[in-house]
Design a protein around this motif. Structure first.
Motif, short mmCIF file in Angstrom:
data_model
loop_
_atom_site.label_atom_id
_atom_site.label_comp_id
_atom_site.label_asym_id
_atom_site.label_seq_id
_atom_site.Cartn_x
_atom_site.Cartn_y
_atom_site.Cartn_z
N ASP A 24 0.83 -1.20 0.00
CA ASP A 24 0.00 0.00 0.00
C ASP A 24 0.87 1.25 0.00
O ASP A 24 0.54 2.25 -0.66
N GLN A 28 0.81 3.92 -2.98
CA GLN A 28 0.36 5.26 -2.59
C GLN A 28 1.28 6.33 -3.19
O GLN A 28 0.83 7.44 -3.50
N LEU A 57 -6.02 -4.91 -9.24
CA LEU A 57 -6.96 -4.79 -8.12
C LEU A 57 -6.63 -3.61 -7.21
O LEU A 57 -7.53 -3.01 -6.62
N ALA A 60 -8.43 -0.28 -8.23
CA ALA A 60 -9.88 -0.23 -8.41
C ALA A 60 -10.57 0.83 -7.56
O ALA A 60 -11.45 1.55 -8.04
N LYS A 61 -10.19 0.95 -6.30
CA LYS A 61 -10.92 1.86 -5.42
C LYS A 61 -10.58 3.33 -5.65
O LYS A 61 -11.21 4.21 -5.07
N HIS A 62 -9.60 3.59 -6.52
CA HIS A 62 -9.17 4.97 -6.75
C HIS A 62 -9.68 5.55 -8.07
O HIS A 62 -9.55 6.75 -8.29
N SER A 65 -12.92 3.77 -13.53
CA SER A 65 -12.78 2.58 -14.37
C SER A 65 -11.32 2.16 -14.45
O SER A 65 -10.44 3.01 -14.55
N GLU A 85 -14.53 -6.53 -8.34
CA GLU A 85 -14.92 -5.13 -8.38
C GLU A 85 -15.61 -4.83 -9.71
O GLU A 85 -15.10 -5.18 -10.78
N ASN A 87 -15.88 -2.16 -11.42
CA ASN A 87 -15.25 -1.17 -12.31
C ASN A 87 -13.98 -1.69 -12.98
O ASN A 87 -13.28 -0.92 -13.64
#
Length: 275
Positions: A24, A28, A57, A60-62, A65, A85, A87
């Protein structure tokens, strides 16, 4: 042309099981660079040479798409099995022929993949698809991973690991040259963008069973080349190294956890505003 070395279904399955993902903290740094130079919203990320999708993966949360691309149907089949996910999508294509419009992508990533591409062509293609102020992030780790285990001499453990790496060296692809890190450094120097960053030594430590460390090394292209050339020798080599490590650790099972220190290098570049 992208080098096609990871296309067997068994190899793709071992990629998902054993290949490591950036931490992470490391990923980041990519987002911080993108935030600084482009800013939000983060709409589209493309992960090129995505393999079985571990790195995809992480994006995805950032992003609204995320598209993972790879030349291997077997790798993408495994990636699709784990893509929960909504997207994330995957596309089969060459790294040098991305199916995206000009200036349409916020972030292009290549995680442990750029060294297999036609590097100049890929950099041209990344430039084409990136939006102005969009960013390119390429990262990889070196083969010389280091092990540690409580009450055990790390120097001795790592000498055994070096025996493993040395035995695989003759099977290293000539496309990679003497050191893949040099390929990335040369790419960094060739990119004409004014805003770019190069980090050559970012340590990431991961706890895993010894069997997973062995599986990770066995997923390398050099081990796979030895396996194709001489399956018995490859299997014996891996078993001998594992037994030596267990003996030094005084461990009775390959499920015993070790700490694996992995040295990453990272290239970040921001496409300038075009006239």
């Amino acid at each position: 042309m992208t080098y096609r070395l990871f296309e067997g279904k068994g190899h793709a399955a071992s990629y998902w099981k054993y290949r490591i993902s950036p931490s992470d903290h490391l990923i980041q740094q990519v987002f911080d660079f993108l935030e600084k130079h482009k800013g939000r919203p983060f709409e589209l990320a493309v992960d090129v040479g995505c393999g079985s999708g571990q790195g995809t993966l992480l994006l995805a949360k950032h992003f609204a798409s995320v598209v993972g691309t790879d030349v291997s149907p077997a790798q993408l089949e495994v990636a699709l099995q784990h893509a929960k996910e909504p997207n994330i999508t995957y596309r089969q294509c060459l790294a040098e022929e991305l199916p995206f419009a000009d200036s349409s992508v916020d972030l292009v990533t290549a995680m442990s993949a750029f060294h297999w591409f036609d590097r100049p062509l890929f950099l041209q293609e990344a430039h084409r698809v990136l939006k102005p102020h969009g960013c390119l992030a390429m990262l990889n780790y070196t083969v010389d991973m280091e092990l540690s285990y409580p009450d055990c001499c790390s120097c001795t453990l790592n000498q055994i690991c070096k025996e493993f790496y040395a035995a695989l060296q003759p099977y290293r692809s000539p496309h990679l040259g003497v050191s893949s890190i040099q390929l990335y450094r040369e790419a960094y120097e060739s990119i004409p963008y004014p805003d770019k960053d190069w980090q050559e030594c970012v340590w990431d430590r991961k706890r895993m069973p010894l069997s997973s460390y062995m599986g990770l090394v066995e997923s390398f292209s050099s081990y796979q080349a030895l396996l194709r050339d001489d399956p018995q020798r490859a299997t014996t080599l891996s078993q001998d190294i594992c037994h030596k490590l267990m003996s030094e650790m005084k461990a009775t099972s390959a499920d015993t956890e070790v700490v694996v220190a992995v040295k990453y290098f990272l290239l970040l570049a921001c496409k300038p505003q075009e006239a």
